[in-house]
Design an enzyme around this catalytic site. Sequence first.
Site, PDB file in Angstrom:
ATOM      1  N   SER A 186      -3.716 -14.258   2.071  1.00 55.39           N
ATOM      2  CA  SER A 186      -2.452 -14.822   1.630  1.00 55.39           C
ATOM      3  C   SER A 186      -2.624 -15.552   0.294  1.00 55.39           C
ATOM      4  CB  SER A 186      -1.885 -15.729   2.721  1.00 55.39           C
ATOM      5  OG  SER A 186      -0.521 -16.033   2.481  1.00 55.39           O
ATOM      6  N   ASP A 219       1.675 -10.345   5.428  1.00 57.58           N
ATOM      7  CA  ASP A 219       0.783 -11.464   5.116  1.00 57.58           C
ATOM      8  C   ASP A 219      -0.490 -11.484   5.962  1.00 57.58           C
ATOM      9  OD1 ASP A 219      -0.107 -14.437   5.404  1.00 57.58           O
ATOM     10  OD2 ASP A 219       1.267 -14.444   3.696  1.00 57.58           O
TER      11      ASP A 219
END
Length: 302
Positions: free
Chosen positions: A63, A186
């Site tokens: 991320s 993500d």
Amino acid sequence: MKAMSADPDTPPDMTPDTTPAAGQGMDTAFVLGGGGLLGAHEVGMLRALDEAGVKPDLVVGTSVGALNGVVLAADPADAVARLTSLWGSDVVRTAFAGSWMTRLSTLARSGTHLHSPEPLRDLLARTLPVSRIEELAVPFQCVAASVEHARAHWFTEGPLVEAVLASCAVPGLLPPVRVGGGHFLDGGLVHSIPVGRAVALGARRVYVLHVGRIERPLTVPRRPWEVGLTAFEIARRHRFAEEMAALPEGVEVHVMPAGAETRPGVDLSQLRYRDSSQISGHIERAYEASSRYLAQRPSGSP
């Protein structure tokens, strides 16, 4: 570092590694975790590590940690200055640009997300000096969650911008990123702080850079909005805790301190995902706390 896969939906140059072989010359790894705008803490940690002369042989990110990590892997000598500039010019608002009207319009058109991925894609393309993972100065890997296969997908080579964009695709805020025949969300959904990946790749010394949440003890939720946040934190932290508990003998792990608030409970600031007012404070607190930590190492320690 690439594992073969029989999965027809996996692009041939981005196969998901499941049991990576030990790397050569990757003794020291930097592992950068996810956490949105709290990723500014990692910039302060990197500054402290740079001043202490600690350099990575391997960078692993998820991320926002993939975003910070790829800048480090691209040019370690200039990474702290580059990241300080990026965060100072408000990387968060660049990635999550747009007024409420713009965001609602995007949601109305897409039905799934509030922001276009194009500002972040453009930022990465302008910032990174190379186009492929294998061209980076330091070996780098980042992780995303495969939608079709509900598992972690490690990007070890291939197009760089798309790999980082996939790792940063926060559900509901950004759309899934299509790479090859698959779609990715993500990386924090599957690996919030992937210390186990660095160990599996052969690292014997690991520096964990995180966003500060793991320093905050959790408590039993007492309000409706705390229930989901607490559940998310448990899901987010459990794999890191398990991997830390299962470290093999001879592996040294340093969890860098963020200097963040340690009041028990969930951190409501994560709901204000566009609030950049605390970025400079995050960087400075993490820098000061990490500098103190590194100064306490025995003389001669790397």
